[in-house]
Write an enzyme that holds these catalytic residues in place. Structure first.
Site, short mmCIF file in Angstrom:
data_model
loop_
_atom_site.label_atom_id
_atom_site.label_comp_id
_atom_site.label_asym_id
_atom_site.label_seq_id
_atom_site.Cartn_x
_atom_site.Cartn_y
_atom_site.Cartn_z
CE LYS A 108 -4.48 -1.39 1.61
NZ LYS A 108 -5.55 -1.25 2.62
CE LYS A 156 -6.22 -7.10 -1.86
NZ LYS A 156 -6.17 -6.66 -0.46
CE LYS A 180 -13.68 -2.26 0.54
NZ LYS A 180 -12.54 -2.70 1.36
P1 TYM Z 1 -10.78 -5.07 3.54
O1 TYM Z 1 -11.76 -3.98 3.74
O2 TYM Z 1 -9.63 -4.84 2.61
O3 TYM Z 1 -11.53 -6.36 3.05
C1 TYM Z 1 -12.62 -6.91 3.78
C2 TYM Z 1 -12.59 -8.41 3.69
O4 TYM Z 1 -12.60 -8.81 2.30
C3 TYM Z 1 -11.51 -9.68 2.06
N1 TYM Z 1 -11.03 -9.43 0.69
C4 TYM Z 1 -10.86 -10.38 -0.23
N2 TYM Z 1 -11.07 -11.71 -0.20
C5 TYM Z 1 -10.81 -12.41 -1.32
N3 TYM Z 1 -10.35 -11.84 -2.47
C6 TYM Z 1 -10.12 -10.51 -2.54
N4 TYM Z 1 -9.69 -9.94 -3.66
C7 TYM Z 1 -10.37 -9.71 -1.39
N5 TYM Z 1 -10.27 -8.38 -1.11
C8 TYM Z 1 -10.67 -8.24 0.16
C9 TYM Z 1 -10.45 -9.31 3.08
O5 TYM Z 1 -9.55 -10.36 3.29
C10 TYM Z 1 -11.30 -9.01 4.29
O6 TYM Z 1 -11.63 -10.20 4.97
N6 TYM Z 1 -7.84 -5.09 7.54
C11 TYM Z 1 -9.11 -5.54 7.04
C12 TYM Z 1 -10.30 -5.08 7.84
C13 TYM Z 1 -10.23 -5.33 9.31
C14 TYM Z 1 -10.40 -6.57 9.96
C15 TYM Z 1 -10.29 -6.29 11.35
C16 TYM Z 1 -10.65 -7.87 9.52
C17 TYM Z 1 -10.01 -4.39 10.27
N7 TYM Z 1 -10.05 -4.97 11.50
C18 TYM Z 1 -10.38 -7.30 12.29
C19 TYM Z 1 -10.76 -8.87 10.47
C20 TYM Z 1 -10.63 -8.60 11.83
C21 TYM Z 1 -9.27 -5.03 5.63
O7 TYM Z 1 -8.63 -4.10 5.21
O8 TYM Z 1 -10.24 -5.61 4.94
#
Ligand code: TYM
Length: 334
Positions: free
Chosen positions: A111, A194, A197
């Protein structure tokens, strides 16, 4: 019953990757777990967000989660910034986690990119806040996509070091739940990247609010190779785009790579893409309609998030107060 926690950033429109890698699995866990679902707006601002857009995206993310089947009555749905304990525990974890651990986080490197010096300090300590999200509830299971695996290992290292430093068994170890054939959905333009968004290319992803025409067009244009689909999973080796589309189909059809190849092995991508687009529209259109229905009634989304925040705080505040007591804080201000 085990307690589950997971979060999603309101940093844009949720993608098919978020849905197949995470949200759909969240919904499946609700039948036999106590679940806490969080729209992580504190994490979102580690990269600048326009304030008006952030507010709107938070509501839209909540609407999408509700449309996908998140149940705010029997479980908890709330916005991270509404429960102060996350930040309070994150500070303690900033002091527990080692700089060397954070330096190994591949997501920070991705990032921050080449302009590392100009990344926010928040982006650097992002995994500590994520550990605090989970440990503030003593949650033991965390459903995420594959890209979050390293962050969850760090959350376990932080819990172990906190327990060791303060001579307690306070924070439990967590079990990552990385489920299904689409735990890592890749970009439609590049099967080694990947789906995200924040990818500048619209064509790289399916947004959860894309209509049928947009979905059909993006799938038709998705990058592939010239060979027909193989008959067996081994034949996907070295063909990242083919593997990705087969995985997406498998997840949507609730089956696995092998049985998709049983149906489509030997067929060209033209036929397969048409079937994939049709299946995707069939699965996503009802969610899209339901999301719009929720967004027409913003007041009820706000009420759900308000009630969720109160119930979340009732669990997290005493746990974080105890962590502060263990650290030696006098704790008169609560
Ligand atoms: P975020 O917002 O990037 O994504 C949310 C969830 O979607 C999954 N994900 C994917 N899974 C499969 N293929 C993809 N291309 C893909 N893109 C996103 C992510 O793995 C995630 O499960 N850091 C986390 C948010 C967070 C969190 C937490 C998660 C904050 N605190 C505590 C679990 C527990 C994040 O940025 O997710």
């Amino acid at each position: 019953m085990q307690r589950v926690f997971s979060g999603i950033q309101p940093s844009g429109i949720p993608t098919l990757g978020n849905y197949l890698g995470a949200i759909r699995n969240w919904v499946g866990l609700q039948s036999d777990h106590e679940c806490i679902w969080c729209v992580v707006d504190l994490h979102a601002i580690t990269v600048f967000q326009d304030p008006k857009a952030l507010r709107q995206q938070t509501l839209e993310m909540a609407a999408t989660l509700l449309a996908c089947g998140v149940d705010p009555q029997n479980h908890i749905l709330f916005a991270q910034s509404s429960v102060r304990s996350h930040v309070q525990l994150a500070w303690i974890f900033n002091c527990v986690a080692r700089i060397g651990w954070l330096n190994r986080m591949t997501q920070f490197k991705d990032k921050a990119g080449k302009d590392r010096e100009n990344a926010s300090a928040g982006l650097y300590v992002y995994p500590n806040l994520m550990a605090a999200d989970i440990h503030a509830y003593h949650a033991t299971r965390v459903p995420v996509g594959d890209d979050q695996r390293q962050h969850l290992e760090l959350a376990n290292d932080i819990a172990k070091k906190f327990n060791f430093d303060y001579g307690v068994e306070f924070f439990p170890q967590i079990e990552p739940l990385i489920l299904g054939p689409a735990a890592r959905v890749m970009s439609l333009r590049d099967g080694t990247k990947k789906m995200s968004k924040s990818d500048p290319s619209e064509q790289s992803r399916i947004n959860m609010n894309d209509d049928g025409d947009a979905i059909a067009l993006k799938i038709r244009r998705a990058k592939t190779d010239p060979e027909p689909l193989p008959d067996a999973v081994a034949g996907l080796e070295g063909r990242p785009e083919a593997r990705n589309l087969v995985g997406i189909y498998a997840a949507l059809a609730e089956t696995d790579h092998a049985s998709v190849l049983q149906d489509f092995g030997g067929k060209g991508f033209g036929t397969f893409k048409e079937a994939l687009a049709e299946l995707m529209v069939e699965k996503l259109a009802p969610i899209n309609n339901e999301t719009r229905r929720w967004l027409d009634d913003e007041g009820s989304i706000v009420r759900i998030l308000q009630a969720g925040a109160e119930r979340a705080a009732a669990i997290a505040d005493p746990i974080v107060a105890e962590a502060e007591r263990l650290v030696g804080f006098i704790g008169l201000q609560r």
